[in-house]
Design a protein around this motif. Structure first.
Motif, PDB file in Angstrom:
ATOM      1  N   VAL A   4       0.845  -1.191   0.000  1.00 43.48           N
ATOM      2  CA  VAL A   4       0.000   0.000   0.000  1.00 43.48           C
ATOM      3  C   VAL A   4       0.880   1.241   0.000  1.00 43.48           C
ATOM      4  O   VAL A   4       1.581   1.515   0.983  1.00 43.48           O
ATOM      5  N   GLU A   5       0.811   1.979  -1.117  1.00 43.36           N
ATOM      6  CA  GLU A   5       1.579   3.211  -1.228  1.00 43.36           C
ATOM      7  C   GLU A   5       0.813   4.376  -0.609  1.00 43.36           C
ATOM      8  O   GLU A   5      -0.420   4.386  -0.598  1.00 43.36           O
ATOM      9  N   SER A   6       1.556   5.347  -0.117  1.00 44.94           N
ATOM     10  CA  SER A   6       0.967   6.560   0.451  1.00 44.94           C
ATOM     11  C   SER A   6       1.965   7.698   0.349  1.00 44.94           C
ATOM     12  O   SER A   6       3.140   7.477   0.040  1.00 44.94           O
ATOM     13  N   GLY A   7       1.480   8.910   0.605  1.00 43.63           N
ATOM     14  CA  GLY A   7       2.369  10.062   0.648  1.00 43.63           C
ATOM     15  C   GLY A   7       2.404  10.896  -0.611  1.00 43.63           C
ATOM     16  O   GLY A   7       3.099  11.915  -0.667  1.00 43.63           O
ATOM     17  N   GLY A   8       1.685  10.452  -1.641  1.00 45.67           N
ATOM     18  CA  GLY A   8       1.650  11.246  -2.864  1.00 45.67           C
ATOM     19  C   GLY A   8       0.885  12.540  -2.656  1.00 45.67           C
ATOM     20  O   GLY A   8       0.257  12.760  -1.621  1.00 45.67           O
ATOM     21  N   GLY A   9       0.947  13.400  -3.640  1.00 46.89           N
ATOM     22  CA  GLY A   9       0.238  14.671  -3.565  1.00 46.89           C
ATOM     23  C   GLY A   9       0.735  15.617  -4.618  1.00 46.89           C
ATOM     24  O   GLY A   9       1.431  15.219  -5.559  1.00 46.89           O
ATOM     25  N   MET A  10       0.367  16.887  -4.448  1.00 51.17           N
ATOM     26  CA  MET A  10       0.788  17.904  -5.384  1.00 51.17           C
ATOM     27  C   MET A  10       1.867  18.762  -4.742  1.00 51.17           C
ATOM     28  O   MET A  10       1.758  19.146  -3.571  1.00 51.17           O
ATOM     29  N   VAL A  11       2.907  19.055  -5.507  1.00 55.96           N
ATOM     30  CA  VAL A  11       4.018  19.843  -5.008  1.00 55.96           C
ATOM     31  C   VAL A  11       4.515  20.738  -6.131  1.00 55.96           C
ATOM     32  O   VAL A  11       4.380  20.408  -7.306  1.00 55.96           O
ATOM     33  N   GLN A  12       5.072  21.881  -5.765  1.00 53.14           N
ATOM     34  CA  GLN A  12       5.609  22.801  -6.759  1.00 53.14           C
ATOM     35  C   GLN A  12       6.967  22.324  -7.266  1.00 53.14           C
ATOM     36  O   GLN A  12       7.677  21.594  -6.562  1.00 53.14           O
ATOM     37  N   PRO A  13       7.331  22.708  -8.471  1.00 53.46           N
ATOM     38  CA  PRO A  13       8.675  22.364  -8.974  1.00 53.46           C
ATOM     39  C   PRO A  13       9.748  22.828  -7.996  1.00 53.46           C
ATOM     40  O   PRO A  13       9.666  23.919  -7.433  1.00 53.46           O
ATOM     41  N   GLY A  14      10.729  21.957  -7.807  1.00 50.39           N
ATOM     42  CA  GLY A  14      11.791  22.239  -6.845  1.00 50.39           C
ATOM     43  C   GLY A  14      11.500  21.739  -5.447  1.00 50.39           C
ATOM     44  O   GLY A  14      12.394  21.735  -4.587  1.00 50.39           O
ATOM     45  N   GLY A  15      10.287  21.318  -5.225  1.00 51.15           N
ATOM     46  CA  GLY A  15       9.889  20.843  -3.899  1.00 51.15           C
ATOM     47  C   GLY A  15      10.276  19.403  -3.650  1.00 51.15           C
ATOM     48  O   GLY A  15      10.908  18.742  -4.478  1.00 51.15           O
ATOM     49  N   SER A  16       9.888  18.930  -2.465  1.00 53.92           N
ATOM     50  CA  SER A  16      10.216  17.568  -2.041  1.00 53.92           C
ATOM     51  C   SER A  16       8.958  16.834  -1.605  1.00 53.92           C
ATOM     52  O   SER A  16       7.978  17.453  -1.174  1.00 53.92           O
ATOM     53  N   LEU A  17       9.047  15.519  -1.678  1.00 55.86           N
ATOM     54  CA  LEU A  17       7.950  14.661  -1.253  1.00 55.86           C
ATOM     55  C   LEU A  17       8.549  13.306  -0.896  1.00 55.86           C
ATOM     56  O   LEU A  17       9.532  12.870  -1.514  1.00 55.86           O
ATOM     57  N   ARG A  18       7.972  12.652   0.091  1.00 53.98           N
ATOM     58  CA  ARG A  18       8.398  11.282   0.412  1.00 53.98           C
ATOM     59  C   ARG A  18       7.191  10.372   0.287  1.00 53.98           C
ATOM     60  O   ARG A  18       6.173  10.586   0.959  1.00 53.98           O
ATOM     61  N   VAL A  19       7.299   9.382  -0.557  1.00 55.52           N
ATOM     62  CA  VAL A  19       6.249   8.384  -0.678  1.00 55.52           C
ATOM     63  C   VAL A  19       6.684   7.120   0.057  1.00 55.52           C
ATOM     64  O   VAL A  19       7.879   6.816   0.149  1.00 55.52           O
ATOM     65  N   SER A  20       5.695   6.439   0.600  1.00 57.93           N
ATOM     66  CA  SER A  20       5.947   5.247   1.405  1.00 57.93           C
ATOM     67  C   SER A  20       5.169   4.065   0.854  1.00 57.93           C
ATOM     68  O   SER A  20       4.178   4.234   0.131  1.00 57.93           O
ATOM     69  N   CYS A  21       5.615   2.885   1.234  1.00 55.13           N
ATOM     70  CA  CYS A  21       4.943   1.650   0.817  1.00 55.13           C
ATOM     71  C   CYS A  21       4.942   0.706   2.005  1.00 55.13           C
ATOM     72  O   CYS A  21       6.017   0.336   2.500  1.00 55.13           O
ATOM     73  N   ALA A  22       3.760   0.339   2.464  1.00 52.32           N
ATOM     74  CA  ALA A  22       3.619  -0.578   3.592  1.00 52.32           C
ATOM     75  C   ALA A  22       3.341  -1.972   3.068  1.00 52.32           C
ATOM     76  O   ALA A  22       2.397  -2.175   2.295  1.00 52.32           O
ATOM     77  N   ALA A  23       4.159  -2.923   3.487  1.00 50.75           N
ATOM     78  CA  ALA A  23       4.041  -4.302   3.024  1.00 50.75           C
ATOM     79  C   ALA A  23       3.463  -5.190   4.104  1.00 50.75           C
ATOM     80  O   ALA A  23       3.758  -5.017   5.293  1.00 50.75           O
ATOM     81  N   SER A  24       2.661  -6.159   3.686  1.00 55.72           N
ATOM     82  CA  SER A  24       2.127  -7.130   4.627  1.00 55.72           C
ATOM     83  C   SER A  24       1.805  -8.427   3.898  1.00 55.72           C
ATOM     84  O   SER A  24       1.600  -8.425   2.682  1.00 55.72           O
ATOM     85  N   GLY A  25       1.804  -9.509   4.647  1.00 56.46           N
ATOM     86  CA  GLY A  25       1.389 -10.786   4.081  1.00 56.46           C
ATOM     87  C   GLY A  25       2.490 -11.592   3.425  1.00 56.46           C
ATOM     88  O   GLY A  25       2.219 -12.683   2.887  1.00 56.46           O
ATOM     89  N   PHE A  26       3.709 -11.089   3.433  1.00 55.29           N
ATOM     90  CA  PHE A  26       4.840 -11.838   2.889  1.00 55.29           C
ATOM     91  C   PHE A  26       6.101 -11.406   3.626  1.00 55.29           C
ATOM     92  O   PHE A  26       6.105 -10.415   4.367  1.00 55.29           O
TER      93      PHE A  26
END
Length: 124
Positions: A4-26
């Motif tokens: 399950v990915e999360s953390g996406g969104g809208m950001v201005q050029p030059g900005g930063s963002l961190r996306v995450s991925c939660a794993a389960s079941g393996f």
């Protein structure tokens, strides 16, 4: 099995963002993990991967020096820190896992497991 990915969104050029991925079941720590992205109206692109221990990482030329992949095996989490974002980084970002060595395919179906994606939009 879930990624399950999360953390996406809208950001201005030059900005930063961190996306995450939660794993389960393996056994997350046994899988090499990748980020791939699907820009709107364009072919999918492999972005980065990381080996099971986190000791080896690889990046597409288009993101090298700007993106950093990491993982926390204790928490079954995968991350992608994205800095100096550009409009061409706009895409749906997927995490994907495969056993048996680093994978460089841009097609999530060629991995053992993949998530539903999180949208990243870079726009002023």
């Amino acid at each position: 099995v879930q990624l399950v990915e999360s953390g996406g969104g809208m950001v201005q050029p030059g900005g930063s963002l961190r996306v995450s991925c939660a794993a389960s079941g393996f056994t997350f720590s046994s899988y090499d993990m990748s980020w791939v992205r699907q820009p709107p109206g364009k072919a999918p692109e492999w972005v980065s991967n990381i080996n099971t221990s986190g000791g080896s990482t690889y990046y597409a030329d288009s993101v090298k020096g700007r993106f950093t992949i990491s993982r926390d095996n204790a928490k079954n989490m995968l991350f992608l820190q994205m800095n100096s974002l550009k409009p061409e980084d706009t895409a749906l970002y997927y995490c994907a896992g495969v056993v048996g060595g680093p994978h460089y395919s841009p097609y999530v179906m060629e991995y053992d497991y993949w998530g539903q994606g999180t949208q990243v939009t870079v726009s002023s």
